[in-house]
Design a protein around this motif. Structure first.
Motif, short mmCIF file in Angstrom:
data_model
loop_
_atom_site.label_atom_id
_atom_site.label_comp_id
_atom_site.label_asym_id
_atom_site.label_seq_id
_atom_site.Cartn_x
_atom_site.Cartn_y
_atom_site.Cartn_z
N LEU A 1 -0.54 -9.19 14.70
CA LEU A 1 -1.07 -9.34 13.36
C LEU A 1 -1.77 -10.69 13.29
CD1 LEU A 1 1.98 -8.16 11.20
CD2 LEU A 1 -0.15 -6.92 11.61
N VAL A 2 -2.95 -10.73 12.68
CA VAL A 2 -3.72 -11.97 12.61
C VAL A 2 -4.04 -12.25 11.14
CG1 VAL A 2 -5.81 -13.18 13.34
CG2 VAL A 2 -4.74 -11.50 14.88
N ASP A 3 -3.69 -13.46 10.69
CA ASP A 3 -4.01 -13.86 9.32
C ASP A 3 -4.45 -15.32 9.32
OD1 ASP A 3 -4.42 -13.38 6.65
OD2 ASP A 3 -2.30 -13.38 6.09
N ASP A 4 -5.10 -15.72 8.23
CA ASP A 4 -5.61 -17.09 8.17
C ASP A 4 -4.52 -18.09 7.83
OD1 ASP A 4 -5.47 -16.12 5.54
OD2 ASP A 4 -7.39 -16.96 4.93
N VAL A 5 -3.74 -17.83 6.78
CA VAL A 5 -2.72 -18.77 6.32
C VAL A 5 -1.43 -18.01 6.05
CG1 VAL A 5 -2.08 -20.42 4.51
CG2 VAL A 5 -4.47 -20.23 5.22
N ILE A 6 -0.30 -18.56 6.51
CA ILE A 6 0.99 -18.02 6.12
C ILE A 6 1.61 -18.99 5.14
CG2 ILE A 6 2.22 -18.98 8.11
CD1 ILE A 6 4.06 -16.44 7.90
N TYR A 7 2.15 -18.43 4.06
CA TYR A 7 2.73 -19.23 2.99
C TYR A 7 4.14 -18.71 2.71
CZ TYR A 7 2.88 -21.38 -1.76
OH TYR A 7 3.22 -22.07 -2.89
N GLY B 1 5.30 -15.60 3.17
CA GLY B 1 5.71 -14.56 4.10
C GLY B 1 5.57 -13.15 3.52
N ARG B 2 5.24 -13.06 2.24
CA ARG B 2 5.16 -11.74 1.59
C ARG B 2 4.00 -10.90 2.12
NH1 ARG B 2 8.88 -11.02 -2.00
NH2 ARG B 2 10.00 -12.82 -2.81
N THR B 3 2.88 -11.52 2.44
CA THR B 3 1.76 -10.79 3.01
C THR B 3 2.16 -10.16 4.34
OG1 THR B 3 0.10 -12.15 1.92
CG2 THR B 3 -0.59 -11.03 3.94
N ILE B 4 2.87 -10.91 5.15
CA ILE B 4 3.26 -10.41 6.47
C ILE B 4 4.30 -9.31 6.34
CG2 ILE B 4 4.16 -11.05 8.74
CD1 ILE B 4 1.31 -12.23 7.83
N ARG B 5 5.23 -9.44 5.40
CA ARG B 5 6.21 -8.37 5.17
C ARG B 5 5.47 -7.09 4.81
NH1 ARG B 5 7.35 -5.09 1.67
NH2 ARG B 5 6.27 -6.30 0.11
N ALA B 6 4.48 -7.19 3.94
CA ALA B 6 3.68 -6.03 3.55
C ALA B 6 2.92 -5.47 4.76
CB ALA B 6 2.73 -6.40 2.42
N ALA B 7 2.39 -6.35 5.59
CA ALA B 7 1.65 -5.91 6.78
C ALA B 7 2.56 -5.16 7.75
CB ALA B 7 1.00 -7.11 7.48
N ILE C 1 5.48 -6.24 17.87
CA ILE C 1 4.54 -6.81 16.91
C ILE C 1 4.77 -8.31 16.88
CG2 ILE C 1 3.76 -6.89 14.51
CD1 ILE C 1 4.88 -4.06 14.15
N ALA C 2 3.70 -9.07 17.01
CA ALA C 2 3.78 -10.53 16.92
C ALA C 2 2.80 -10.98 15.83
CB ALA C 2 3.45 -11.18 18.25
N LEU C 3 2.90 -12.23 15.45
CA LEU C 3 2.07 -12.77 14.38
C LEU C 3 1.35 -14.02 14.85
CD1 LEU C 3 1.17 -13.00 11.39
CD2 LEU C 3 3.35 -14.17 10.94
N ALA C 4 0.02 -14.03 14.63
CA ALA C 4 -0.80 -15.21 14.90
C ALA C 4 -1.46 -15.65 13.60
CB ALA C 4 -1.87 -14.88 15.94
N VAL C 5 -1.33 -16.93 13.27
CA VAL C 5 -1.95 -17.47 12.06
C VAL C 5 -2.71 -18.74 12.41
CG1 VAL C 5 -0.21 -16.49 10.50
CG2 VAL C 5 0.08 -18.83 11.35
N LEU C 6 -3.76 -18.98 11.67
CA LEU C 6 -4.53 -20.21 11.87
C LEU C 6 -3.78 -21.40 11.29
CD1 LEU C 6 -7.17 -21.34 13.01
CD2 LEU C 6 -8.21 -20.93 10.77
N GLN D 1 9.44 -17.67 1.62
CA GLN D 1 10.42 -17.00 0.77
C GLN D 1 11.15 -15.90 1.54
OE1 GLN D 1 8.06 -15.63 -2.55
NE2 GLN D 1 7.91 -17.66 -3.44
N LEU D 2 10.64 -15.56 2.70
CA LEU D 2 11.23 -14.53 3.55
C LEU D 2 11.40 -15.09 4.96
CD1 LEU D 2 8.95 -11.56 2.38
CD2 LEU D 2 11.30 -12.00 1.69
N PRO D 3 12.34 -14.53 5.72
CA PRO D 3 12.60 -15.06 7.07
C PRO D 3 11.56 -14.55 8.08
CG PRO D 3 14.10 -13.27 6.61
CD PRO D 3 13.31 -13.50 5.34
N ILE D 4 10.33 -15.00 7.89
CA ILE D 4 9.22 -14.59 8.75
C ILE D 4 8.59 -15.87 9.30
CG2 ILE D 4 6.89 -13.59 8.73
CD1 ILE D 4 7.97 -11.61 6.60
N HIS D 5 8.37 -15.87 10.62
CA HIS D 5 7.81 -17.06 11.27
C HIS D 5 6.75 -16.61 12.27
CE1 HIS D 5 7.85 -21.26 12.48
NE2 HIS D 5 7.75 -20.84 13.72
#
Length: 184
Positions: free
Chosen positions: A99-105, A107-113, A126-131, A138-142
């Motif tokens: 998953l690629v996103d610009d900003v993680i804040y 974590g709700r966007t990533i939970r939805a993704a 599934i892994a997460l890459a952010v700029l 607010q969620l345990p997402i890193h």
């Protein structure tokens, strides 16, 4: 607002090259990678990342676009949004999806993704890459791959500008003016 440049166009390019190298190294199998950009700026970032991986490994990495509007749990807070088109023209089965996103804040966007991805298949991982990671989860997402960790205050904003979308590449921090900044 006071604007502070965090990353220039050249720094974004170098950051994406570093993230691409890390993704290839961690996956061990670049031919099994797929990138899923989260609308809006995650999509062009995913394409840029795929270009970097191809330059490094001579492997073409498929890129998809993921809209998470209907999977959000905070639409009442963020307001009505016009959904974009999810476009995943490849099978996710047994793939390593990034998953690629610009900003993680929060974590709700990533939970939805993560919920949205399940509608399109079952990747092996599934892994997460952010700029930019600005904290305040607010969620345990890193993120697994991070371009820049940027501790921020909640009232600050991080804006990512991309050439394909905004006409320039930059990351800026927008700080509210305090009393000292507004005094004459």
């Amino acid at each position: 607002m006071k604007i502070v440049e965090i990353l220039s166009a050249e720094e974004i390019r170098r950051t994406l090259t570093r993230i691409a190298s890390q993704v290839v190294e961690k996956s061990g199998q670049p031919d099994r990678l797929v990138l899923l950009g989260i609308h809006t700026r995650g999509v062009p970032l995913a394409k840029m990342l795929a270009s970097q991986i191809e330059a490094l490994e001579n492997v073409s990495v498929p890129v998809g676009a993921l809209d998470i509007t209907f999977y959000r749990d905070d639409l009442d807070r963020i307001g009505v949004r016009t959904p974009e088109k999810t476009d995943i023209p490849f099978d996710l089965t047994d793939k390593i999806a990034i998953l690629v996103d610009d900003v993680i804040y929060t974590g709700r966007t990533i939970r939805a993704a993560l919920n949205a991805v399940q509608e399109y298949g079952r990747p092996e991982a599934i892994a997460l890459a952010v700029l930019v990671d600005r904290g305040h989860r607010q969620l345990p997402i890193h993120p697994d791959f991070t371009g820049k960790v940027l501790p921020t205050a909640k009232e600050e904003q991080v804006k990512v500008y991309l050439e394909n979308w905004d006409g320039r590449d930059a990351v800026e921090l927008l700080k509210p003016l305090d009393e000292e900044d507004t005094a004459d």
